[in-house]
Design a protein around this motif. Structure first.
Motif, PDB file in Angstrom:
ATOM      1  N   PHE A 122       0.855  -1.045   0.125  1.00  0.00           N
ATOM      2  CA  PHE A 122       0.018  -0.253   0.132  1.00  0.00           C
ATOM      3  C   PHE A 122       0.869   1.369   0.094  1.00  0.00           C
ATOM      4  O   PHE A 122       0.514   2.418  -0.606  1.00  0.00           O
ATOM      5  CB  PHE A 122      -1.074  -0.134   1.075  1.00  0.00           C
ATOM      6  N   VAL A 123       1.956   1.295   0.365  1.00  0.00           N
ATOM      7  CA  VAL A 123       2.752   2.251   0.499  1.00  0.00           C
ATOM      8  C   VAL A 123       3.251   2.643  -0.878  1.00  0.00           C
ATOM      9  O   VAL A 123       3.129   3.744  -1.609  1.00  0.00           O
ATOM     10  CB  VAL A 123       4.140   2.122   1.220  1.00  0.00           C
ATOM     11  N   GLU A 124       3.744   1.631  -1.759  1.00  0.00           N
ATOM     12  CA  GLU A 124       4.037   1.926  -3.342  1.00  0.00           C
ATOM     13  C   GLU A 124       2.725   2.340  -3.865  1.00  0.00           C
ATOM     14  O   GLU A 124       3.082   3.325  -4.562  1.00  0.00           O
ATOM     15  CB  GLU A 124       4.559   0.651  -3.570  1.00  0.00           C
ATOM     16  N   GLU A 125       1.805   1.834  -3.598  1.00  0.00           N
ATOM     17  CA  GLU A 125       0.535   2.270  -4.289  1.00  0.00           C
ATOM     18  C   GLU A 125       0.118   3.522  -4.197  1.00  0.00           C
ATOM     19  O   GLU A 125      -0.516   4.378  -4.920  1.00  0.00           O
ATOM     20  CB  GLU A 125      -0.547   1.169  -4.220  1.00  0.00           C
ATOM     21  N   ALA A 126       0.276   4.075  -2.862  1.00  0.00           N
ATOM     22  CA  ALA A 126      -0.190   5.610  -2.412  1.00  0.00           C
ATOM     23  C   ALA A 126       0.794   6.554  -2.832  1.00  0.00           C
ATOM     24  O   ALA A 126       0.449   7.706  -3.043  1.00  0.00           O
ATOM     25  CB  ALA A 126      -0.547   5.594  -1.154  1.00  0.00           C
ATOM     26  N   GLY A 127       2.111   6.290  -3.164  1.00  0.00           N
ATOM     27  CA  GLY A 127       3.105   7.063  -3.390  1.00  0.00           C
ATOM     28  C   GLY A 127       3.018   7.979  -4.759  1.00  0.00           C
ATOM     29  O   GLY A 127       2.476   7.204  -5.432  1.00  0.00           O
ATOM     30  N   ASP A 128       3.937   8.794  -5.025  1.00  0.00           N
ATOM     31  CA  ASP A 128       4.126   9.487  -6.177  1.00  0.00           C
ATOM     32  C   ASP A 128       4.781   8.655  -7.025  1.00  0.00           C
ATOM     33  O   ASP A 128       5.746   8.071  -6.528  1.00  0.00           O
ATOM     34  CB  ASP A 128       4.457  10.910  -6.048  1.00  0.00           C
ATOM     35  N   PRO A 129       4.632   8.711  -8.185  1.00  0.00           N
ATOM     36  CA  PRO A 129       5.755   8.079  -9.339  1.00  0.00           C
ATOM     37  C   PRO A 129       7.108   8.784  -9.123  1.00  0.00           C
ATOM     38  O   PRO A 129       7.085   9.842  -9.004  1.00  0.00           O
ATOM     39  CB  PRO A 129       4.991   8.297 -10.427  1.00  0.00           C
ATOM     40  N   VAL A 130       8.063   8.053  -9.224  1.00  0.00           N
ATOM     41  CA  VAL A 130       9.477   8.585  -9.230  1.00  0.00           C
ATOM     42  C   VAL A 130      10.003   9.200 -10.604  1.00  0.00           C
ATOM     43  O   VAL A 130       9.896   8.353 -11.700  1.00  0.00           O
ATOM     44  CB  VAL A 130      10.610   7.514  -9.044  1.00  0.00           C
ATOM     45  N   VAL A 131      10.238  10.474 -10.783  1.00  0.00           N
ATOM     46  CA  VAL A 131      10.499  11.171 -11.936  1.00  0.00           C
ATOM     47  C   VAL A 131      11.679  11.677 -11.885  1.00  0.00           C
ATOM     48  O   VAL A 131      12.120  12.395 -12.762  1.00  0.00           O
ATOM     49  CB  VAL A 131       9.279  11.705 -12.519  1.00  0.00           C
ATOM     50  N   GLU A 132      12.484  11.822 -10.764  1.00  0.00           N
ATOM     51  CA  GLU A 132      13.718  12.656 -10.751  1.00  0.00           C
ATOM     52  C   GLU A 132      14.790  12.096 -11.801  1.00  0.00           C
ATOM     53  O   GLU A 132      15.839  12.735 -11.928  1.00  0.00           O
ATOM     54  CB  GLU A 132      14.259  12.462  -9.247  1.00  0.00           C
ATOM     55  N   ASP A 133      14.633  10.822 -12.064  1.00  0.00           N
ATOM     56  CA  ASP A 133      15.872  10.098 -12.866  1.00  0.00           C
ATOM     57  C   ASP A 133      15.700  10.715 -14.250  1.00  0.00           C
ATOM     58  O   ASP A 133      16.311  10.541 -15.115  1.00  0.00           O
ATOM     59  CB  ASP A 133      15.741   8.500 -12.816  1.00  0.00           C
ATOM     60  N   TRP A 218      -1.146   0.461 -15.743  1.00  0.00           N
ATOM     61  CA  TRP A 218      -2.341   0.290 -14.873  1.00  0.00           C
ATOM     62  C   TRP A 218      -3.088   1.672 -14.918  1.00  0.00           C
ATOM     63  O   TRP A 218      -2.547   2.735 -15.287  1.00  0.00           O
ATOM     64  CB  TRP A 218      -1.611   0.359 -13.196  1.00  0.00           C
ATOM     65  N   MET A 219      -4.311   1.533 -14.860  1.00  0.00           N
ATOM     66  CA  MET A 219      -5.341   2.734 -15.245  1.00  0.00           C
ATOM     67  C   MET A 219      -4.960   3.895 -14.424  1.00  0.00           C
ATOM     68  O   MET A 219      -4.879   3.773 -13.108  1.00  0.00           O
ATOM     69  CB  MET A 219      -6.742   2.369 -14.992  1.00  0.00           C
ATOM     70  N   GLY A 220      -4.748   4.811 -15.021  1.00  0.00           N
ATOM     71  CA  GLY A 220      -4.656   6.252 -14.123  1.00  0.00           C
ATOM     72  C   GLY A 220      -3.160   6.439 -13.791  1.00  0.00           C
ATOM     73  O   GLY A 220      -2.964   7.698 -13.547  1.00  0.00           O
ATOM     74  N   ARG A 221      -2.287   5.670 -13.800  1.00  0.00           N
ATOM     75  CA  ARG A 221      -0.861   5.751 -13.612  1.00  0.00           C
ATOM     76  C   ARG A 221      -0.183   6.678 -14.910  1.00  0.00           C
ATOM     77  O   ARG A 221       0.486   7.721 -14.330  1.00  0.00           O
ATOM     78  CB  ARG A 221       0.031   4.431 -13.615  1.00  0.00           C
ATOM     79  N   SER A 222      -0.593   6.570 -15.832  1.00  0.00           N
ATOM     80  CA  SER A 222       0.075   7.449 -17.057  1.00  0.00           C
ATOM     81  C   SER A 222      -0.237   8.752 -16.805  1.00  0.00           C
ATOM     82  O   SER A 222       0.821   9.553 -16.935  1.00  0.00           O
ATOM     83  CB  SER A 222      -0.705   7.015 -18.663  1.00  0.00           C
ATOM     84  N   SER A 259      -9.405   3.433 -27.549  1.00  0.00           N
ATOM     85  CA  SER A 259      -8.337   3.465 -26.507  1.00  0.00           C
ATOM     86  C   SER A 259      -8.497   4.825 -25.555  1.00  0.00           C
ATOM     87  O   SER A 259      -8.015   5.800 -25.686  1.00  0.00           O
ATOM     88  CB  SER A 259      -6.972   3.871 -27.181  1.00  0.00           C
ATOM     89  N   ALA A 260      -9.397   4.340 -24.179  1.00  0.00           N
ATOM     90  CA  ALA A 260      -9.448   5.588 -23.533  1.00  0.00           C
ATOM     91  C   ALA A 260      -8.335   5.867 -22.604  1.00  0.00           C
ATOM     92  O   ALA A 260      -8.176   7.159 -22.352  1.00  0.00           O
ATOM     93  CB  ALA A 260     -10.870   4.950 -22.380  1.00  0.00           C
ATOM     94  N   GLY A 261      -7.546   4.922 -22.363  1.00  0.00           N
ATOM     95  CA  GLY A 261      -6.518   5.121 -21.668  1.00  0.00           C
ATOM     96  C   GLY A 261      -5.403   6.332 -22.296  1.00  0.00           C
ATOM     97  O   GLY A 261      -5.229   7.310 -21.628  1.00  0.00           O
ATOM     98  N   LEU A 262      -5.351   6.093 -23.701  1.00  0.00           N
ATOM     99  CA  LEU A 262      -4.563   7.264 -24.454  1.00  0.00           C
ATOM    100  C   LEU A 262      -5.469   8.597 -24.706  1.00  0.00           C
ATOM    101  O   LEU A 262      -4.612   9.814 -24.756  1.00  0.00           O
ATOM    102  CB  LEU A 262      -4.136   6.561 -25.730  1.00  0.00           C
ATOM    103  N   ARG A 263      -6.720   8.484 -24.658  1.00  0.00           N
ATOM    104  CA  ARG A 263      -7.228   9.874 -24.662  1.00  0.00           C
ATOM    105  C   ARG A 263      -6.966  10.426 -23.425  1.00  0.00           C
ATOM    106  O   ARG A 263      -7.047  11.687 -23.483  1.00  0.00           O
ATOM    107  CB  ARG A 263      -8.783   9.376 -24.806  1.00  0.00           C
ATOM    108  N   ASN A 264      -7.121   9.836 -22.343  1.00  0.00           N
ATOM    109  CA  ASN A 264      -7.034  10.620 -21.071  1.00  0.00           C
ATOM    110  C   ASN A 264      -5.443  11.341 -20.748  1.00  0.00           C
ATOM    111  O   ASN A 264      -5.409  12.196 -20.160  1.00  0.00           O
ATOM    112  CB  ASN A 264      -7.111   9.306 -19.846  1.00  0.00           C
TER     113      ASN A 264
END
Length: 425
Positions: A122-133, A218-222, A259-264
């Motif tokens: 649950f910690v990984e799922e609730a956290g922000d994606p890592v983009v610093e790299d 995963w839905m919403g992650r993009s 493709s609803a994911g790419l539209r989003n």
């Protein structure tokens, strides 16, 4: 289910796992079957091996939790062993859970001892994606390091760099410190190098964002990844966000009906680039594409990618600089750059690098055959030029149709003028 009964399917799968020990999906499938048959300790062993091969694998982690919970759970009344007296309280008054004589906890700990230590799911799922790299410091390259292409440099200076270098004057004319510039043209012509040079001129940080940095299964992650990239860029302003192959992230939504994911993702990109609130001040967004005609028209609206710059195959000074760069560290003799420049009209920068590699291979083959180094000559490069043809031809064939039939708003006037001048229109 009795664990003593023969199970041909499980026996075959275990043999397959032995033959392919690094096949994580197969190993997890076997672990599922073992767990369903009441062989929890063996299932945990396979989970351990799977997590060693693929640390953090969500199915493996989920199966590990289920297996551990199943082993630790109380048994049904039919199979529950005779009751035993409760264990005495441990030192300090903490009462231990009742002992289970039917489960070997020591063996279970050994089975999972080599599993990497991971954060709870649950910690990984609730956290922000890592983009610093994907975020980097200001590049050291400048426009002066770009050979030739003087017209492109002048357009960059007048329409983009000048206002950014003079923020007070820009604000006096109502120009915010944000901007979107779309670089388009044939592949391999230096759009990424130009974007780095722009960041270097501005003294701004630089992020090269590709489709793999945004899209997620995963839905919403993009959408969240894209929002986080912009959020961090705003925090690190001044910053140049370079969206490579923007046509992949910003496709026409009319082409994405299934493709609803790419539209989003397109909708999220439109939201992040909207400069009406001024939240993007200090964030300069550059996009690069080979197919600007495939980009959603909303991305071309004022305040987003409202300026386009055509990046064509390198002109003569640029070709000379590229050839010199790709040849100077190789053994050469009597190279006539002028003749090579004349023979490579229409070649992209990537084509020229490949041309030099092909010529070097010929000289290397001769050197290996004779046992001594034979330098590269003009003849080697000209011979290679008969094998390596310009890769820009197919792009210009498509661009010609766009300039003729898809230029009703004048967006491609610069492209049409180039094609007419070079007798390709």
């Amino acid at each position: 289910m009795s664990t003593d009964a023969p199970d041909p399917l499980l026996t075959s799968l275990l043999a397959a796992v032995d033959a392919a020990p690094d096949d994580v999906p197969l190993r997890l499938h076997v672990a599922e079957l073992l767990l369903a048959r009441g062989r929890g300790a063996e299932a945990l062993q396979h989970c351990s091996r799977a997590l060693t091969a693929a640390p953090g694998d969500p199915p493996a982690r989920g199966l590990l939790r289920r297996g551990t919970a199943a082993l630790a759970a109380p048994q049904s009344p039919q199979s529950r062993p005779p009751a035993v007296p409760p264990a005495a309280p441990a030192a300090g008054g903490t009462e231990r859970p009742p002992a289970r004589p039917d489960f070997d906890w020591r063996q279970a700990e050994e089975d999972v001892a080599d599993v990497p230590q991971l954060e709870p799911a649950f910690v990984e799922e609730a956290g922000d994606p890592v983009v610093e790299d994907v975020l980097h410091a200001a590049p050291t390259v400048r426009l002066a390091d770009v050979g030739g292409m003087e017209q492109v440099k002048q357009r960059l200076e007048l329409s983009f760099l000048g206002p950014m270098r003079n923020p007070e004057m820009a604000k006096a004319f109502g120009k915010g410190l944000a901007g979107g510039l779309l670089l388009y043209g044939p592949p391999g012509c230096g759009k990424t190098f130009l974007a780095r040079a722009v960041a270097g001129e501005l003294g701004a940080g630089f992020s090269e964002v590709g489709i793999s940095d945004v899209l997620d299964m995963w839905m919403g992650r993009s959408e969240r990844n894209l929002a986080e990239i912009f959020r961090v860029a705003r925090r690190k302003a001044p910053h140049v966000l370079f969206l490579d192959e923007i046509d992949a992230l910003g496709q026409k939504r009319s082409h994405l009906t299934h493709s609803a994911g790419l539209r989003n993702v397109v909708n999220q990109l439109l939201t992040e680039m909207d400069s009406l609130s001024g939240k993007n001040d200090g964030v300069f967004v550059l996009g690069a594409t080979n197919h600007p005609w495939d980009i959603d028209s909303a991305l071309r609206r004022p305040g987003r990618f409202d300026r386009m710059l055509l990046v064509l195959p390198p002109d003569e000074p640029a070709r000379e600089a590229i050839l010199r760069h790709n040849l100077h560290k190789r053994p050469i003799e009597g190279i006539d750059l002028g003749k090579l420049v004349k023979a490579t009209d229409g070649y992209s920068g990537a084509d020229l690098a490949h041309l030099c590699d092909t010529a070097a291979e010929r000289a290397l083959a001769d050197s290996v055959r004779t046992g001594r180094v034979r330098p590269l000559t003009t003849k080697d490069v000209l011979t290679a030029a008969r094998e390596v043809q310009p890769s820009t031809g197919p792009w210009f064939a498509t661009a010609r149709n766009v300039a003729l039939f898809g230029n009703s708003d004048g967006s491609y006037d610069e492209l049409a003028a180039y094609l007419k001048k070079n007798r390709k229109l």
